[in-house]
Design a protein around this motif. Structure first.
Motif, PDB file in Angstrom:
ATOM      1  N   PRO A  60      28.295  38.504  -6.171  1.00  0.00           N
ATOM      2  CA  PRO A  60      27.200  38.155  -7.085  1.00  0.00           C
ATOM      3  C   PRO A  60      25.825  38.121  -6.418  1.00  0.00           C
ATOM      4  O   PRO A  60      24.814  38.077  -7.103  1.00  0.00           O
ATOM      5  CB  PRO A  60      27.586  36.750  -7.580  1.00  0.00           C
ATOM      6  CG  PRO A  60      28.555  36.223  -6.579  1.00  0.00           C
ATOM      7  CD  PRO A  60      29.228  37.397  -5.941  1.00  0.00           C
ATOM      8  N   SER A  61      25.746  38.124  -5.090  1.00  0.00           N
ATOM      9  CA  SER A  61      24.446  38.106  -4.417  1.00  0.00           C
ATOM     10  C   SER A  61      24.597  38.777  -3.053  1.00  0.00           C
ATOM     11  O   SER A  61      25.694  39.224  -2.683  1.00  0.00           O
ATOM     12  CB  SER A  61      23.955  36.669  -4.236  1.00  0.00           C
ATOM     13  OG  SER A  61      24.631  36.055  -3.148  1.00  0.00           O
ATOM     14  N   THR A  62      23.490  38.803  -2.289  1.00  0.00           N
ATOM     15  CA  THR A  62      23.510  39.423  -0.951  1.00  0.00           C
ATOM     16  C   THR A  62      23.893  38.417   0.136  1.00  0.00           C
ATOM     17  O   THR A  62      24.017  38.783   1.305  1.00  0.00           O
ATOM     18  CB  THR A  62      22.120  40.001  -0.615  1.00  0.00           C
ATOM     19  OG1 THR A  62      21.158  38.936  -0.629  1.00  0.00           O
ATOM     20  CG2 THR A  62      21.696  41.066  -1.608  1.00  0.00           C
ATOM     21  N   VAL A  63      24.069  37.168  -0.251  1.00  0.00           N
ATOM     22  CA  VAL A  63      24.234  36.083   0.738  1.00  0.00           C
ATOM     23  C   VAL A  63      25.496  36.248   1.592  1.00  0.00           C
ATOM     24  O   VAL A  63      25.518  35.867   2.765  1.00  0.00           O
ATOM     25  CB  VAL A  63      24.215  34.711   0.009  1.00  0.00           C
ATOM     26  CG1 VAL A  63      24.589  33.564   0.934  1.00  0.00           C
ATOM     27  CG2 VAL A  63      22.838  34.468  -0.604  1.00  0.00           C
ATOM     28  N   GLN A 148      17.773  36.950  -0.650  1.00  0.00           N
ATOM     29  CA  GLN A 148      18.599  36.049   0.164  1.00  0.00           C
ATOM     30  C   GLN A 148      18.320  34.574  -0.155  1.00  0.00           C
ATOM     31  O   GLN A 148      19.076  33.696   0.226  1.00  0.00           O
ATOM     32  CB  GLN A 148      18.356  36.303   1.668  1.00  0.00           C
ATOM     33  CG  GLN A 148      18.927  37.643   2.141  1.00  0.00           C
ATOM     34  CD  GLN A 148      18.529  38.024   3.558  1.00  0.00           C
ATOM     35  OE1 GLN A 148      17.975  37.211   4.309  1.00  0.00           O
ATOM     36  NE2 GLN A 148      18.803  39.262   3.939  1.00  0.00           N
ATOM     37  N   TYR A 149      17.203  34.323  -0.880  1.00  0.00           N
ATOM     38  CA  TYR A 149      16.842  32.944  -1.240  1.00  0.00           C
ATOM     39  C   TYR A 149      17.315  32.592  -2.651  1.00  0.00           C
ATOM     40  O   TYR A 149      16.863  31.605  -3.227  1.00  0.00           O
ATOM     41  CB  TYR A 149      15.319  32.767  -1.172  1.00  0.00           C
ATOM     42  CG  TYR A 149      14.749  32.752   0.218  1.00  0.00           C
ATOM     43  CD1 TYR A 149      14.830  33.878   1.044  1.00  0.00           C
ATOM     44  CD2 TYR A 149      14.100  31.621   0.721  1.00  0.00           C
ATOM     45  CE1 TYR A 149      14.291  33.877   2.323  1.00  0.00           C
ATOM     46  CE2 TYR A 149      13.560  31.619   1.999  1.00  0.00           C
ATOM     47  CZ  TYR A 149      13.648  32.747   2.789  1.00  0.00           C
ATOM     48  OH  TYR A 149      13.110  32.748   4.044  1.00  0.00           O
ATOM     49  N   ILE A 150      18.213  33.411  -3.190  1.00  0.00           N
ATOM     50  CA  ILE A 150      18.597  33.278  -4.603  1.00  0.00           C
ATOM     51  C   ILE A 150      19.016  31.856  -4.975  1.00  0.00           C
ATOM     52  O   ILE A 150      18.630  31.332  -6.019  1.00  0.00           O
ATOM     53  CB  ILE A 150      19.724  34.301  -4.968  1.00  0.00           C
ATOM     54  CG1 ILE A 150      20.180  34.139  -6.416  1.00  0.00           C
ATOM     55  CG2 ILE A 150      20.919  34.210  -4.060  1.00  0.00           C
ATOM     56  CD1 ILE A 150      19.183  34.524  -7.415  1.00  0.00           C
ATOM     57  N   HIS A 151      19.770  31.195  -4.071  1.00  0.00           N
ATOM     58  CA  HIS A 151      20.256  29.858  -4.427  1.00  0.00           C
ATOM     59  C   HIS A 151      19.141  28.814  -4.359  1.00  0.00           C
ATOM     60  O   HIS A 151      19.222  27.767  -4.991  1.00  0.00           O
ATOM     61  CB  HIS A 151      21.439  29.465  -3.528  1.00  0.00           C
ATOM     62  CG  HIS A 151      22.609  30.378  -3.735  1.00  0.00           C
ATOM     63  ND1 HIS A 151      23.227  30.547  -4.967  1.00  0.00           N
ATOM     64  CD2 HIS A 151      23.262  31.205  -2.883  1.00  0.00           C
ATOM     65  CE1 HIS A 151      24.195  31.443  -4.854  1.00  0.00           C
ATOM     66  NE2 HIS A 151      24.240  31.854  -3.607  1.00  0.00           N
ATOM     67  N   LYS A 152      18.107  29.117  -3.590  1.00  0.00           N
ATOM     68  CA  LYS A 152      16.946  28.228  -3.507  1.00  0.00           C
ATOM     69  C   LYS A 152      15.997  28.498  -4.681  1.00  0.00           C
ATOM     70  O   LYS A 152      15.393  27.586  -5.235  1.00  0.00           O
ATOM     71  CB  LYS A 152      16.245  28.505  -2.169  1.00  0.00           C
ATOM     72  CG  LYS A 152      15.232  27.505  -1.761  1.00  0.00           C
ATOM     73  CD  LYS A 152      15.851  26.285  -1.132  1.00  0.00           C
ATOM     74  CE  LYS A 152      14.743  25.367  -0.630  1.00  0.00           C
ATOM     75  NZ  LYS A 152      15.211  23.977  -0.532  1.00  0.00           N
ATOM     76  N   LEU A 153      15.894  29.792  -5.048  1.00  0.00           N
ATOM     77  CA  LEU A 153      14.982  30.165  -6.140  1.00  0.00           C
ATOM     78  C   LEU A 153      15.590  29.874  -7.509  1.00  0.00           C
ATOM     79  O   LEU A 153      14.867  29.742  -8.498  1.00  0.00           O
ATOM     80  CB  LEU A 153      14.646  31.667  -6.065  1.00  0.00           C
ATOM     81  CG  LEU A 153      13.873  32.152  -4.835  1.00  0.00           C
ATOM     82  CD1 LEU A 153      13.821  33.684  -4.804  1.00  0.00           C
ATOM     83  CD2 LEU A 153      12.462  31.578  -4.822  1.00  0.00           C
ATOM     84  N   GLY A 154      16.918  29.833  -7.567  1.00  0.00           N
ATOM     85  CA  GLY A 154      17.603  29.534  -8.822  1.00  0.00           C
ATOM     86  C   GLY A 154      17.651  30.713  -9.778  1.00  0.00           C
ATOM     87  O   GLY A 154      17.917  30.544 -10.964  1.00  0.00           O
ATOM     88  N   GLY A 155      17.368  31.926  -9.293  1.00  0.00           N
ATOM     89  CA  GLY A 155      17.454  33.111 -10.158  1.00  0.00           C
ATOM     90  C   GLY A 155      16.544  34.202  -9.634  1.00  0.00           C
ATOM     91  O   GLY A 155      15.698  33.945  -8.769  1.00  0.00           O
TER      92      GLY A 155
END
Ligand code: KIV
Length: 263
Positions: A60-63, A148-155
């Motif tokens: 679901p993300s690049t993380v 890479q900041y998706i979880h911090k940005l919330g979307g």
């Protein structure tokens, strides 16, 4: 054994293209077959993006992407390319301090065969950019929406949309240029801000979802071929309406060069 890329497009040529207003065409690739196809089509830059976590691995993300993933795919690409400049992404937390940044960027170049590394940056990464640059590692600084900041940005939201954050992004651009970044990549920021950054800095600025006025454009390969699993961002254009993959890639290059993309 490390992959070896013959020297094709260089950072000096990218700079000349920027200085002479020739648009720079870039796409992602993660494997040998597509790397060869893009290279033969005359792509200026191929990015081995950590977007491979989503489009190749189906995450679901690049993380979740690791250094070993990046080295493996960079090697697949760089060993198959003679013309395009190959940039490889530094994955999540692989540049959290200067030592790890130097170590991991070296691995991408020596083991993967990358000619430039990309890292997602704010002003906090200035010292890291300075150190990498001082050791001869070409850098693409990725600003704006940093996946890479998706979880911090919330979307996956547009960035730089109010005057404070726009000013901050402009300052980050000039700071990272001064620190030694060779190119900037701006993702999902207003076209007006991308144009201002492009006018202000003296290095090439590549845009994705950032309007027409950057020095070049980049998209994810699977997005232009219409084969991305799941949703694609609204700025994407499907080049595979009624043609071959080769035609789709060639048309993408033509439209970036002629400024017909983005519309
Ligand atoms: O990882 C990637 O493919 C990227 C592009 C979307 C610019 O960073």
């Amino acid at each position: 054994m490390s992959a070896q890329n013959s020297i094709g497009i260089t950072i000096n040529q990218l700079q000349k293209m920027r200085d002479s207003n020739e648009k720079i065409a870039c796409l992602t690739a993660y494997d040998a077959a597509f790397a060869k196809l893009l290279d033969h089509a005359g792509m200026d830059v191929i990015l081995v993006g950590d977007s491979l976590g989503m489009v190749v691995q189906g995450n679901p993300s690049t993380v979740s992407v690791t250094m070993d993933d990046m080295i493996y795919h960079t090697e697949c690409v760089s060993g198959s390319v003679n013309h395009s400049l190959v940039i490889s992404d530094m994955p999540f937390m692989s540049y959290s301090n200067i030592d790890s940044a130097l170590y991991n960027a070296t691995r991408l170049m020596q083991e993967g065969g990358a000619q430039m590394v990309k890292l997602e940056a704010t002003q906090r990464q200035t010292e890291i950019v300075e150190e990498l640059s001082a050791y001869g590692i070409p850098i693409c600084a990725h600003l704006g929406l940093r996946p890479q900041y998706i979880h911090k940005l919330g979307g996956y939201h547009a960035q730089g949309t109010d005057s404070d954050s726009a000013n901050e992004l402009l300052l980050t651009s000039t700071t990272l240029e001064a620190a030694g970044a060779d190119i900037l990549l701006v993702e999902c920021i207003p076209a007006k801000l991308a144009a201002e950054i492009t006018k202000t800095v003296n290095i090439p600025v590549i845009g994705i979802g950032a309007g027409k006025d950057c020095n070049g454009q980049i998209l994810v390969l699977q997005d232009i071929l219409g084969i991305t699993p799941g949703k694609t961002p609204p700025f994407v254009k499907n080049y595979m309406q009624s043609c071959s993959i080769q035609d789709a890639v060639t048309n993408y290059i033509k439209e970036v060069k002629s400024s017909d993309f983005p519309a």
